[in-house]
Structure formats: C-alpha cells, structure tokens
Design a protein around this motif. Structure first.
Motif, mmCIF file in Angstrom:
data_model
loop_
_atom_site.group_PDB
_atom_site.id
_atom_site.type_symbol
_atom_site.label_atom_id
_atom_site.label_comp_id
_atom_site.label_asym_id
_atom_site.label_seq_id
_atom_site.Cartn_x
_atom_site.Cartn_y
_atom_site.Cartn_z
ATOM 1 N N ARG A 1 -33.069 24.135 -9.754
ATOM 2 C CA ARG A 1 -32.590 25.458 -10.155
ATOM 3 C C ARG A 1 -31.114 25.360 -10.556
ATOM 4 O O ARG A 1 -30.274 24.963 -9.754
ATOM 5 C CB ARG A 1 -32.750 26.452 -9.010
ATOM 6 C CG ARG A 1 -34.189 26.626 -8.534
ATOM 7 C CD ARG A 1 -34.243 27.319 -7.177
ATOM 8 N NE ARG A 1 -33.619 26.478 -6.153
ATOM 9 C CZ ARG A 1 -33.446 26.864 -4.884
ATOM 10 N NH1 ARG A 1 -33.855 28.061 -4.494
ATOM 11 N NH2 ARG A 1 -32.877 26.045 -4.016
ATOM 12 N N ALA A 2 -30.831 25.725 -11.803
ATOM 13 C CA ALA A 2 -29.465 25.666 -12.322
ATOM 14 C C ALA A 2 -28.861 27.060 -12.363
ATOM 15 O O ALA A 2 -29.452 27.990 -12.921
ATOM 16 C CB ALA A 2 -29.458 25.069 -13.729
ATOM 17 N N SER A 3 -27.689 27.209 -11.770
ATOM 18 C CA SER A 3 -26.973 28.483 -11.790
ATOM 19 C C SER A 3 -26.173 28.574 -13.086
ATOM 20 O O SER A 3 -25.305 27.740 -13.351
ATOM 21 C CB SER A 3 -26.039 28.558 -10.578
ATOM 22 O OG SER A 3 -25.352 29.785 -10.549
ATOM 23 N N GLU B 1 -35.458 25.444 -13.659
ATOM 24 C CA GLU B 1 -35.418 26.906 -13.586
ATOM 25 C C GLU B 1 -33.976 27.351 -13.750
ATOM 26 O O GLU B 1 -33.086 26.876 -13.040
ATOM 27 C CB GLU B 1 -35.960 27.405 -12.247
ATOM 28 C CG GLU B 1 -35.882 28.930 -12.106
ATOM 29 C CD GLU B 1 -36.334 29.421 -10.735
ATOM 30 O OE1 GLU B 1 -36.076 30.604 -10.419
ATOM 31 O OE2 GLU B 1 -36.925 28.617 -9.979
ATOM 32 N N VAL C 1 -31.200 30.092 -13.218
ATOM 33 C CA VAL C 1 -30.882 31.257 -12.394
ATOM 34 C C VAL C 1 -29.611 31.851 -12.995
ATOM 35 O O VAL C 1 -28.545 31.259 -12.905
ATOM 36 C CB VAL C 1 -30.661 30.859 -10.920
ATOM 37 C CG1 VAL C 1 -30.507 32.098 -10.051
ATOM 38 C CG2 VAL C 1 -31.800 29.983 -10.420
ATOM 39 N N SER D 1 -22.323 33.258 -9.578
ATOM 40 C CA SER D 1 -22.887 31.937 -9.837
ATOM 41 C C SER D 1 -22.483 30.946 -8.752
ATOM 42 O O SER D 1 -23.305 30.161 -8.268
ATOM 43 C CB SER D 1 -22.409 31.448 -11.214
ATOM 44 O OG SER D 1 -22.984 30.216 -11.547
ATOM 45 N N ALA E 1 -24.354 31.671 -5.483
ATOM 46 C CA ALA E 1 -25.754 31.219 -5.488
ATOM 47 C C ALA E 1 -25.871 29.756 -5.088
ATOM 48 O O ALA E 1 -26.769 29.373 -4.331
ATOM 49 C CB ALA E 1 -26.359 31.433 -6.873
ATOM 50 N N VAL E 2 -24.955 28.925 -5.580
ATOM 51 C CA VAL E 2 -24.993 27.511 -5.213
ATOM 52 C C VAL E 2 -24.515 27.314 -3.778
ATOM 53 O O VAL E 2 -25.103 26.536 -3.013
ATOM 54 C CB VAL E 2 -24.160 26.669 -6.203
ATOM 55 C CG1 VAL E 2 -24.065 25.214 -5.746
ATOM 56 C CG2 VAL E 2 -24.781 26.738 -7.595
ATOM 57 N N ARG F 1 -29.204 29.077 -3.154
ATOM 58 C CA ARG F 1 -30.208 29.786 -3.947
ATOM 59 C C ARG F 1 -30.331 29.153 -5.336
ATOM 60 O O ARG F 1 -31.181 29.540 -6.131
ATOM 61 C CB ARG F 1 -29.844 31.270 -4.061
ATOM 62 C CG ARG F 1 -29.963 32.016 -2.746
ATOM 63 C CD ARG F 1 -29.660 33.487 -2.885
ATOM 64 N NE ARG F 1 -28.226 33.748 -2.997
ATOM 65 C CZ ARG F 1 -27.621 34.208 -4.072
ATOM 66 N NH1 ARG F 1 -28.308 34.452 -5.178
ATOM 67 N NH2 ARG F 1 -26.318 34.423 -4.075
ATOM 68 N N ALA F 2 -29.460 28.194 -5.609
ATOM 69 C CA ALA F 2 -29.530 27.344 -6.797
ATOM 70 C C ALA F 2 -29.127 25.946 -6.353
ATOM 71 O O ALA F 2 -28.423 25.774 -5.358
ATOM 72 C CB ALA F 2 -28.622 27.848 -7.903
ATOM 73 N N ASP F 3 -29.576 24.929 -7.096
ATOM 74 C CA ASP F 3 -29.378 23.548 -6.675
ATOM 75 C C ASP F 3 -28.172 22.878 -7.313
ATOM 76 O O ASP F 3 -27.674 21.868 -6.800
ATOM 77 C CB ASP F 3 -30.641 22.743 -6.985
ATOM 78 C CG ASP F 3 -31.873 23.375 -6.357
ATOM 79 O OD1 ASP F 3 -31.853 23.606 -5.125
ATOM 80 O OD2 ASP F 3 -32.837 23.682 -7.093
ATOM 81 N N GLY G 1 -24.736 23.886 -10.408
ATOM 82 C CA GLY G 1 -24.198 24.892 -11.320
ATOM 83 C C GLY G 1 -23.002 24.362 -12.076
ATOM 84 O O GLY G 1 -22.655 23.175 -11.985
#
Length: 243
Positions: free
Chosen positions: A18-20, A57, A59, A67, A70-71, A75-77, A79
């Motif tokens: 998952r990319a922010s 994905e 995000v 942003s 989230a990392v 919640r994101a892997d 960014g």
C-alpha cells in the motif's frame, strides 16, 4: 534483483503493498483526467511494487500530514515525503529522489522584499498544515505567526481571504496560484530546499528500509526519476544526487 522473501513480507502485511500518495503536492502527484492519481510518485510506487512482484494499492490523501500519518500508523506500507526530523521519529527515510524549492509569496505592494523581512512580529505566514515547510518554519521562525491552511493547495486562498502578509509553499504551486490572482509576487530567493524521499515505517525493520533505499538509488541512477519528471512535464524540480 528481487528482495528477499522476508523483505517482501515486511512490505505486504495485508497481502499487497500500500503506497501513501499525497495529492497536495502537484509536483509529485495529482488527479489525472480520469480522476485516478498520476505523477512521479505514482510511477515510483508502481515500479517499486513491480520490483517486489506484488499487487499495488494506492492510498490517496489531500495533504502531506495525512499521508505521513497513514505510514506512521501503518495504514500504508510506504510513502513519499519531505525529509524532516519530526517525521523521522516513526518513518525510515531513503535519501531524496527529488529536490524542490520552498518560496515566500507576498502582495505586490508589500514592504517585504527579502526572506529576512518575514520573521517579524507583525507578519503572519500561511502554510499547509503538516507540510514540510510548516515543520521547517515552525522551528525557524521566532517572531512571525504561522497560520495553517487545511492543505497546501489552500495556502494562497487562506492568505488572500484572511489578509495575511505572506504565503509559504512549493514554488510551482505558488506561481500557479499567483497567476489566478493579480498583484502577487514571489520573493527572489528560496527559504528552503525540500528533500523529497520515500519512507517506510521504522517498525518494518532495517532490511525493509535498506531495500527501499536501494530502489531509490537505482531509480535515480537509471534515469527513471528524470524520465518521470519529463513525462509529467514537471519544471522546477531536480533529481537529487546519488547518496
């Protein structure tokens, strides 16, 4: 070379990576004509997912602060962020892949002519909340007052609506906004260089951070970053030097 399975697992706890993506910085990402995100950071995200051999994905957020959060909260892997000590408490940064300039914007009639004129008690500076220049100016300005807009693209609107003395932000964003509102000018010199890097939660371990670092260095050395800047017609940003 494909990373070790343990590194791939570190980046894919949900089964995909998952990319922010921050749409608040138009140099790096924006909504395309279809409404889907596009830009340099999106290209890098796709290339990194391909290097891992996993599904991507995106995000998407409208501000740098969201942003980053989230990392930080996993919640994101990974960014794309400006390097900053505060963010570095929870995020392991690569070396920068792009360098961007931060500038001040004032009204044409303003007595403020130099960067040194900004840090005065009567001066209010509009910034994007949680942005790299918000964090930087919060540390650097001792007398001026900082007024935070909800997002970076809303900085000039906040500056105009509230009658503030200065707007601070990415040079290209300020120039674009100034074209829509006559009677504004940028000061003649940048107040900071924004070092845009990729980052992964520190909790994912040193091997994951090292793999992301290696990917960024290869993307710079191979010409991928330069080609992405050209492909998206980005002016005013330069490829960062090799680490």
């Amino acid at each position: 070379m494909k990373p070790e399975p343990s590194v791939i697992r570190a980046f894919t706890p949900s089964g995909k990576v998952r990319a922010s993506i921050n749409l608040g910085n138009p140099i790096l990402a924006a909504k395309g004509t279809s409404g889907a995100p596009t830009g340099v950071s999106v290209d890098l995200a796709r290339a990194f997912a391909e290097s891992l051999g996993v599904e991507l994905e995106l995000v998407v957020f409208d501000s740098a602060g969201k942003s980053v959060q989230a990392v930080s909260e996993e919640r994101a892997d990974f960014g794309f962020f400006a390097v900053d000590p505060r963010r570095g408490e929870t995020i392991a940064f690569t070396e920068p892949y792009v360098l961007i300039e931060g500038y001040y914007l004032v009204r044409e009639a303003s007595p403020i002519r130099r960067n040194e004129d900004v840090d005065r008690p009567a001066v209010r500076v509009a910034v994007g909340e949680g942005s790299a220049y918000d964090l930087f100016l919060t540390r650097e300005l001792k007398r001026a007052q900082i007024v935070r807009a909800r997002t970076s693209p809303a900085v000039v609107q906040t500056f105009l609506e509230q009658g503030l003395e200065v707007a601070a932000g990415v040079k290209q964003q300020l120039e674009a906004d100034a074209r829509q509102a006559p009677g504004l000018r940028l000061l003649d010199e940048r107040f900071m260089v924004i070092r845009q890097a990729m980052g992964v939660p520190k909790s994912r371990g040193a091997a994951a951070a090292s793999a992301l670092h290696a990917f960024v260095e290869e993307a710079k050395a191979s010409g991928f970053v330069a080609e992405a800047l050209a492909r998206h017609s980005i002016a005013g940003a330069s490829v960062a030097p090799a680490a």
